[in-house]
Design an enzyme around this catalytic site. Structure first.
Site, PDB file in Angstrom:
ATOM      1  N   ASN A  10     -29.704   3.943  52.989  1.00 47.39           N
ATOM      2  CA  ASN A  10     -28.741   4.056  54.092  1.00 47.39           C
ATOM      3  C   ASN A  10     -29.330   3.287  55.262  1.00 47.39           C
ATOM      4  OD1 ASN A  10     -27.021   4.757  56.136  1.00 47.39           O
ATOM      5  ND2 ASN A  10     -27.641   6.912  56.239  1.00 47.39           N
ATOM      6  N   TRP A  11     -28.754   2.137  55.509  1.00 47.66           N
ATOM      7  CA  TRP A  11     -29.312   1.287  56.567  1.00 47.66           C
ATOM      8  C   TRP A  11     -28.982   1.781  57.978  1.00 47.66           C
ATOM      9  CZ3 TRP A  11     -28.136  -4.427  54.646  1.00 47.66           C
ATOM     10  CH2 TRP A  11     -29.005  -4.718  53.595  1.00 47.66           C
ATOM     11  N   LYS A  12     -28.069   2.735  58.076  1.00 50.21           N
ATOM     12  CA  LYS A  12     -27.633   3.216  59.403  1.00 50.21           C
ATOM     13  C   LYS A  12     -27.203   2.005  60.249  1.00 50.21           C
ATOM     14  CE  LYS A  12     -30.370   7.277  58.618  1.00 50.21           C
ATOM     15  NZ  LYS A  12     -31.124   8.421  59.128  1.00 50.21           N
ATOM     16  N   HIS A  95     -22.628  12.452  56.935  1.00 49.45           N
ATOM     17  CA  HIS A  95     -24.047  12.362  57.292  1.00 49.45           C
ATOM     18  C   HIS A  95     -24.275  13.192  58.564  1.00 49.45           C
ATOM     19  CE1 HIS A  95     -27.920  10.821  58.584  1.00 49.45           C
ATOM     20  NE2 HIS A  95     -28.095  10.396  57.344  1.00 49.45           N
ATOM     21  N   GLU A  97     -25.871  12.633  61.139  1.00 46.30           N
ATOM     22  CA  GLU A  97     -25.733  11.877  62.400  1.00 46.30           C
ATOM     23  C   GLU A  97     -24.262  11.749  62.784  1.00 46.30           C
ATOM     24  OE1 GLU A  97     -28.101   8.580  61.094  1.00 46.30           O
ATOM     25  OE2 GLU A  97     -29.885   9.854  61.162  1.00 46.30           O
ATOM     26  N   GLU A 167     -29.941  16.827  52.846  1.00 44.22           N
ATOM     27  CA  GLU A 167     -30.823  16.244  53.857  1.00 44.22           C
ATOM     28  C   GLU A 167     -31.097  17.253  54.965  1.00 44.22           C
ATOM     29  OE1 GLU A 167     -30.371  11.637  53.689  1.00 44.22           O
ATOM     30  OE2 GLU A 167     -29.086  12.470  55.249  1.00 44.22           O
ATOM     31  N   GLY A 173     -35.946  10.943  59.488  1.00 37.99           N
ATOM     32  CA  GLY A 173     -36.560   9.986  60.402  1.00 37.99           C
ATOM     33  C   GLY A 173     -37.741  10.542  61.177  1.00 37.99           C
ATOM     34  N   SER A 213     -37.114  11.398  55.189  1.00 36.96           N
ATOM     35  CA  SER A 213     -38.480  10.847  55.156  1.00 36.96           C
ATOM     36  C   SER A 213     -38.991  10.593  53.736  1.00 36.96           C
ATOM     37  CB  SER A 213     -39.446  11.732  55.946  1.00 36.96           C
ATOM     38  OG  SER A 213     -39.055  11.762  57.314  1.00 36.96           O
ATOM     39  N   GLY A 234     -33.337   6.404  54.401  1.00 36.51           N
ATOM     40  CA  GLY A 234     -33.068   5.619  55.596  1.00 36.51           C
ATOM     41  C   GLY A 234     -34.137   4.564  55.819  1.00 36.51           C
ATOM     42  N   GLY A 235     -35.126   4.888  56.655  1.00 37.82           N
ATOM     43  CA  GLY A 235     -36.134   3.929  57.095  1.00 37.82           C
ATOM     44  C   GLY A 235     -36.776   3.112  55.983  1.00 37.82           C
TER      45      GLY A 235
END
Ligand SMILES: O=C[C@H](O)COP(=O)(O)O
Length: 255
Positions: A10-12, A95, A97, A167, A173, A213, A234-235
């Site tokens: 997930n590149w956000k 998600h 966010e 999640e 993150g 993470s 993500g990251g």
């Protein structure tokens, strides 16, 4: 029941179209193993280029959100049909966010999940508790409600194709990942919740990811767990090298 693992990046809100193209070129040259379903969920502006660049490769493309209506006066929104028309196959829904910053609710998550299936998109529905809920012992109660609300009105056939991403918000993150055992405990509970909503066959087929993470050096510990079918990352999905290491790590953790 043998479920195919699924790793989704997930590149956000990261990467321009040019950067996405560059990423695709590197991923192509390294040709990931087809034994893991692999998805990149990119910003809307990069979906087209990724579909084009990856069409001969075993990497599917996903969006990070969509509206549930087919069209209409919804300035700034993207419809399910617009995504399928591009060749997008997956969509992240709910998600944390989006729930936190963009007023996503269990009701809109359910509408979007149904709309995704109606357009042959595979939804990756996110659930998870915040730190306060975790510390007050409310994790399972909370995720059960989120799951039950998300799947309302789905057929068993649709539910079998659903992907749920567990999640914990406090792990996103932050570098503070849930232990593999804790993630397994909640994910097994989520599978039980799916069984309550449908039946044992659906529960055995639904794929449930862990997210929060996940890195190349810890993904195998999650994949070793019997109910964890992959990761939403993500990251660590942002560089092609790390993304490919995640795929290798996922296979390493699979018995
Ligand atoms: O969708 C991905 C999750 O929010 C996890 O993000 P992270 O891997 O950067 O913790």
């Amino acid at each position: 029941m043998q479920r195919t693992p699924i790793i989704a990046g997930n590149w956000k809100m990261h990467k321009t179209t040019d950067e996405a193209r560059e990423f695709a070129h590197v991923v192509r040259s390294l040709s990931p193993d087809g034994k893991v379903d692999t998805v990149i969920c990119a910003p809307f502006t990069s979906l087209n280029v990724l579909v084009q660049e990856l069409q001969e490769y075993p990497v599917a493309v996903g969006a990070q959100n969509m509206h549930w209506e087919e069209s209409g006066a919804y300035t700034g929104e993207i419809s399910p049909g617009m995504l399928t028309n591009l060749g997008v196959q997956y969509v992240i829904i709910g998600h944390s966010e989006r729930r936190e910053y963009f007023a996503e609710t269990d009701e809109t998550v359910n509408k979007k999940t149904k709309a995704a299936f109606a357009h042959t998109l595979i939804p990756i529905v996110c659930v998870g508790e915040n730190l306060e809920q975790r510390e007050s012992g409310k994790t399972k109660e909370w995720v059960r409600e989120q799951v039950l609300r998300a799947v309302e009105g789905l057929s068993s056939e649709q539910a079998k194709q659903l992907i749920i991403a567990y999640e914990p918000i406090w792990a996103i993150g932050t570098g503070k990942s849930s232990s593999a055992e804790d993630a397994q405990d909640v994910i097994s509970f989520i599978r039980g919740t799916v069984e309550d909503a449908f039946d044992a066959q659906v529960a055995a087929q639904v794929r449930i990811q862990y997210g929060g993470s996940v890195k190349p050096d810890n993904i195998a510990t999650y994949m070793e767990q019997p109910d964890i079918d992959g990761a939403l990352v993500g990251g660590a999905s942002l560089t092609p090298e790390s993304f490919l290491q995640l795929l290798e790590g996922a296979l390493g953790g699979r018995k």
